[in-house]
Design a protein around this motif. Structure first.
Motif, PDB file in Angstrom:
ATOM      1  N   GLN A 108       0.741  -1.242  -0.034  1.00  0.00           N
ATOM      2  CA  GLN A 108       0.005   0.015  -0.108  1.00  0.00           C
ATOM      3  C   GLN A 108       0.811   1.241   0.116  1.00  0.00           C
ATOM      4  O   GLN A 108       0.331   2.511  -0.386  1.00  0.00           O
ATOM      5  CB  GLN A 108      -0.949   0.073   1.126  1.00  0.00           C
ATOM      6  N   ALA A 109       2.094   1.023   0.334  1.00  0.00           N
ATOM      7  CA  ALA A 109       3.133   2.372   0.318  1.00  0.00           C
ATOM      8  C   ALA A 109       3.677   2.504  -1.118  1.00  0.00           C
ATOM      9  O   ALA A 109       4.116   3.333  -1.282  1.00  0.00           O
ATOM     10  CB  ALA A 109       4.140   2.034   1.194  1.00  0.00           C
ATOM     11  N   GLY A 110       3.279   1.643  -2.111  1.00  0.00           N
ATOM     12  CA  GLY A 110       3.407   1.718  -3.347  1.00  0.00           C
ATOM     13  C   GLY A 110       4.688   0.819  -3.727  1.00  0.00           C
ATOM     14  O   GLY A 110       4.923   1.016  -5.125  1.00  0.00           O
ATOM     15  N   HIS A 111       5.138   0.088  -2.957  1.00  0.00           N
ATOM     16  CA  HIS A 111       6.446  -0.786  -3.732  1.00  0.00           C
ATOM     17  C   HIS A 111       5.541  -1.864  -4.583  1.00  0.00           C
ATOM     18  O   HIS A 111       4.535  -2.258  -4.358  1.00  0.00           O
ATOM     19  CB  HIS A 111       7.022  -1.517  -2.459  1.00  0.00           C
ATOM     20  N   GLN A 112       6.565  -2.120  -5.250  1.00  0.00           N
ATOM     21  CA  GLN A 112       5.987  -3.315  -6.342  1.00  0.00           C
ATOM     22  C   GLN A 112       7.198  -4.489  -6.540  1.00  0.00           C
ATOM     23  O   GLN A 112       7.524  -4.493  -7.681  1.00  0.00           O
ATOM     24  CB  GLN A 112       5.516  -2.670  -7.670  1.00  0.00           C
TER      25      GLN A 112
END
Ligand code: FAD
Ligand code: FAD
Lengths: 337, 525
Positions: free
Chosen positions: B248-252
């Protein structure tokens, strides 16, 4: 219409998504979802459509009547841990954003113009997103819907993140402009507020169209390319398989657009290409995800990072800068962010 | 209709690359896919559910058109067949007809690869396609464990997911459009009409069209830009929370896998020293129902390992209560859970930058184990799927159940499924395929019965109990293995009210209903 329905108010122009005022459709207010189901079974197809925010502007068929849904639908709820909102279809994105904000979530990837558009109306107009625009569309954020068929039966696509449970039967409702029955609710993925970048953007000049395409290819998942108002022209690809293309073409030509040739070996080959001044085009570019938008070079681009985590945004920022300079881009200092 | 006459008719009309056969061997081979239940049935001496009447390898798209038209004329079913690696019975020709193998549809158009798009024939085996793409500097990013034995057509038809799905998406995220032959033998493109039907064809398991090729997204291939890191979590919940926050912090990350305590233990992340046995060495004395009071509340890795070895051996020799005992031991494991995170990017610099951000985030919450666990996983990432054969050969049953749920329900769903099946089978799980709003749980279960028919009955009970628990939770009963015969009864749980919509789509695309009949929504509840 029957006694189960009552006409409450006439539509304001803002609530009419049809370009030509051929007549005023009546607005009906069903007493219950059951009453709505009965009317839908009786009405000829597309004679009776749901009322949305009226912002579409491209609808081609005008129904005999519109029906209101908001009083029939349960209020919105939020799953904070999963960062999802379960929204009544009649809710506007503006209202949805207000709820999201209260939970530290955001829908701000969606275009500003959506403030008055409803969740249902947007999904009812949403195509499957084209390749380069897949992450920011309402359609891509929608992980579940609840809808009613014209037979009055109900359909739910449950809100797990992903399933492999056969074909995606939401196809029956998405993009059908309400003609196959109303979307009643939608579960929408939000982003976590505070993780969004402080609009890290990088004004650049592209040496060539190839460089722009290369950039889209390399960073397509991580960023949005926004041609800035300083750019002279925009090239649009209009999908020939969309019913509204003809209408849109006329509107664009009236705005000063000029037909141009096809750039690459796109499929399907019959797509239409136009060049037009950015100022006139900007609303339209934002207006529909069915348009591919490629800035022509030499061109000013603002690269806006979509990634939500500051360290990642920063990391990407560095990468992008290096990647771009290597790919033939130069910094363009005059373009404001 | 005489099959021999149809064989002759097709041989005369199809291309030189096509083959048509009604040989006994071909019929046997094409009578099944890789659904473990079919292996159990075969082991019990039961015959195939229903073999096809004939098998056609289409050599060209025109062949597919011709076969479907011929089938229509003769009112015969057509069952598309990729590589038969499906694990739910989707390709089983339950009503006979023509098994149509699409593996020879091998066109590949890389002319737009620089734009991130390729057009690929349905017959490409994933591994070969990936090699070919990497040779040109691209990757599809789709790495299922079955990559060496499954096709692009099969991926699309079952909504497959690869091990890097968190980074690249599932196959439905990779497909832009596709071409298919409908039930009347018309070649169609999913974006040709006013409405894009791509996602209707994706997941249609051969019932809404024979997929012949597809436009898929590709990305520049990683050459060396791959980094792994392992983390130790005190519990499943702690690991899930770390995953959720990172996503949810945007790491992929390309790889994000959390193993439950038992799976962590056997995944070899912590090497336990041999410890002395606290258990009675004679398995006959093992308790049948509850954990004995003399067993410590938790077992260290050193204490656990020898017991597990003994219990696992007893399981393989089908000792009554061994499954139950393994579950008890697993619940006592104080090994914690292993989380593996990995990034893969086209360049070393990209990987280093993205990796640093991700690893800093995880390292701030969890104990860092360094790169070894991830590198070990990478080296052995396809092994686990191929360990089923010895277990089946030992007279047991074994299968995997992949489900998905929103984040707030994942941990509870894990407990619920565990509780639902633990009396019938030994069960362990890992969590992977993470999205902003949830993730999938991949259960592996194994057990045995008093005899072959008891084994089958128990296997069925495990599935029923497991999926009923999933459905009761409102979670998705299948994340990437598709539906087939195995999970059709739960379709109504994942998409309640879908039957009339599917029927409408079927009427429009395949009015005579000849494509893979009797599957998905056509399975009687
Ligand atoms: C300034 C401006 C900017 C815009 N920007 C964008 C943009 O960036 N991207 C974009 O995609 N569009 C954009 N649009 C177009 C428009 O906003 C969208 O099509 C919008 O999503 C329509 O939503 P609505 O609620 O206004 O629907 P309406 O216009 O009210 O209705 C559209 C159609 O959907 C049907 N409908 C409404 N509610 C439902 C329901 N619950 N179930 C089923 N059918 C329903 C209606 O009957 C009608 O046929 C823009 C429009 C304007 C005026
Ligand atoms: C060891 C092992 C590991 C596995 N690991 C994974 C994994 O990591 N991820 C994952 O997603 N799956 C996995 N699977 C399951 C399986 O590989 C997938 O379901 C795969 O997508 C099936 O492809 P296939 O070509 O073998 O299709 P098949 O099994 O031949 O067919 C599956 C279904 O697709 C239909 N179909 C096949 N080709 C076409 C076509 N051209 N047009 C229309 N319909 C068609 C068939 O009719 C059938 O309904 C695994 C299986 C095994 C045996």
């Amino acid at each position: 219409m029957t006694d189960r329905w009552q006409a409450t108010r006439s539509l304001t122009p803002a609530h009419r998504p049809w370009p030509i005022a051929a007549g005023q459709p009546t607005l009906f207010v069903p007493a219950s979802l059951e009453a709505l189901a009965i009317e839908l079974q009786r009405a000829p197809a597309a004679a009776l459509l749901p009322l949305g925010g009226g912002t579409d502007g491209l609808a081609t068929t005008q129904p005999d009547a519109l029906y209101q849904l908001d009083h029939l639908l349960q209020p919105a709820s939020v799953d904070e841990a999963s960062a999802t909102l379960d929204l009544p279809a009649s809710m506007t994105w503006g209202a949805a954003q207000a709820i999201a904000t209260a939970y530290g979530l955001t829908l701000t990837d969606l275009p500003d113009a959506f403030a008055d558009a409803t969740v249902g109306g947007t999904l009812a107009r949403a195509p499957w997103q084209p390749v380069l625009h897949h992450s920011a569309t309402a359609r891509a954020r929608c992980i579940g819907i609840s809808a009613m068929l014209l037979t009055g039966e109900r359909y739910h696509y449950k809100t797990a993140s992903r399933t492999a449970s056969g074909p995606d039967l939401r196809t029956h409702f998405l993009g059908r402009a309400g003609a196959t029955g109303p979307i009643l609710r939608a579960t929408i993925e939000a982003s976590r507020e505070g993780h969004l970048p402080h609009d890290l953007s990088l004004p650049l000049t592209a040496a060539s169209l190839q460089a722009v395409i290369g950039l889209q290819r390399r960073f397509g998942r991580a960023l949005r390319l926004l041609p800035t108002p300083a750019a002279a022209t925009i090239r649009l690809r209009l999908r020939s398989d969309r019913p509204e293309t003809a209408l849109l073409l006329d509107a664009l030509v009236a705005l000063g657009a000029q037909h141009t040739t096809q750039l690459t070996n796109e499929r399907p080959a019959a797509d239409r290409w136009l060049t037009l001044p950015f100022a006139e085009a900007s609303t339209l570019i934002e207006a529909t995800t069915e348009l591919f938008c490629l800035a022509l070079g030499p061109t000013h681009l603002t690269v806006a990072l979509r990634k939500s985590h500051p360290p990642i945004a920063l990391a990407n920022h560095e990468l992008i800068r290096e990647g771009l300079l290597g790919a033939g881009f130069t910094r363009h200092s005059e373009v404001s962010q | 209709m005489a099959v021999a006459a149809l064989v002759d008719e097709l041989r005369a009309s199809l291309s030189a690359e096509a083959t048509v056969t009604a040989s006994a061997t071909a019929k046997l081979v094409y009578s099944r896919d890789s659904w473990p239940r079919l292996s159990l049935q075969a082991r019990a001496g039961q015959r195939a559910i229903s073999p096809p009447d004939l098998v056609v390898h289409a050599g060209t798209v025109a062949d597919v058109v011709e076969v479907v038209r011929a089938a229509g004329r003769h009112s015969l079913p057509v069952v598309p067949f990729g590589a038969g690696s499906g694990v739910c019975g989707a390709a089983v020709p339950i009503k006979g007809g023509i098994s149509l193998d699409t593996k020879r549809l091998l066109d590949l158009d890389l002319s737009r690869a620089a734009d991130g798009l390729i057009c690929v024939g349905a017959g490409w085996i994933g591994q070969r396609l990936e090699h070919e793409l990497q040779r040109h500097g691209y990757t599809l990013g789709h790495f299922p464990s079955s990559i060496g034995c499954s096709t692009v057509g099969g991926y699309l038809a079952t909504r497959s997911a690869g091990q890097y799905s968190t980074r690249f998406g599932k196959i439905e995220d990779m497909v832009v459009s596709l071409r298919f032959v409908d039930g009347e033998g018309q070649l169609r493109h999913t974006t040709e009409g006013p409405l894009d039907t791509t996602q209707l064809l994706v997941g249609s398991e051969g019932m809404l069209g024979v997929i012949v090729d597809a436009w898929l997204r590709v990305e520049p291939a990683a050459t060396s830009g791959r980094l792994f890191r392992g983390y130790w979590c005190t519990s499943v919940s702690q690991g899930l929370e770390a995953m959720r926050r990172a996503i949810q912090a945007g790491h992929q990350p390309a790889v994000f896998r959390l193993y439950d305590p038992f799976d962590s233990f056997i995944s070899g992340a912590r090497k336990a020293e041999e410890g002395e046995l606290l258990l009675p060495t004679d398995p006959q004395q093992w308790p049948r129902k509850k954990a004995p009071s003399w067993l410590p509340a938790s077992l260290s890795p050193a204490e656990l390992k020898p017991r597990l070895m003994t219990a696992a051996n007893e399981l393989l020799s089908r000792r009554p209560s061994a499954t139950h005992w393994l579950n008890i031991l697993a619940s006592k494991a104080e090994t914690g859970c292993l989380l593996i995170a990995g990034v893969e990017e086209a360049s070393d610099e990209d990987a280093a930058l993205l990796g640093r951000a991700l690893f800093d985030d995880l390292g701030s919450r969890l104990q860092d184990l360094g790169p070894a666990p991830g590198e070990y996983w990478f080296a052995h990432r396809h092994d686990v799927s191929f360990k089923m054969a010895p277990i089946l050969a030992a007279g047991m049953f074994v299968d995997t159940m992949e489900v998905s749920a929103p984040w707030h329900r994942v941990a509870a769903l894990y407990d619920a499924v565990h509780a639902a099946v633990e009396n019938e089978a030994f069960v362990m799980a890992h969590f992977s395929h993470a999205y902003t709003s949830g993730c999938s749980i991949y259960f592996t279960f194994a057990g045995f019965g008093a005899d072959e028919s008891d084994c089958l009955a128990r296997y069925d009970r495990v599935w029923k109990a497991g999926l009923s628990a999933v459905a009761a939770f409102g979670a998705a009963t299948t994340h990437h293995h598709g539906v087939g015969l195995l999970k059709a009864a739960w379709l109504g749980s994942d998409q309640p009210g879908g039957a009339p919509l599917f029927a409408a789509a079927r009427r429009e695309i395949d009015p005579a209903g000849i494509l893979n009949p009797g599957k998905l929504w056509e399975v009687a509840p």
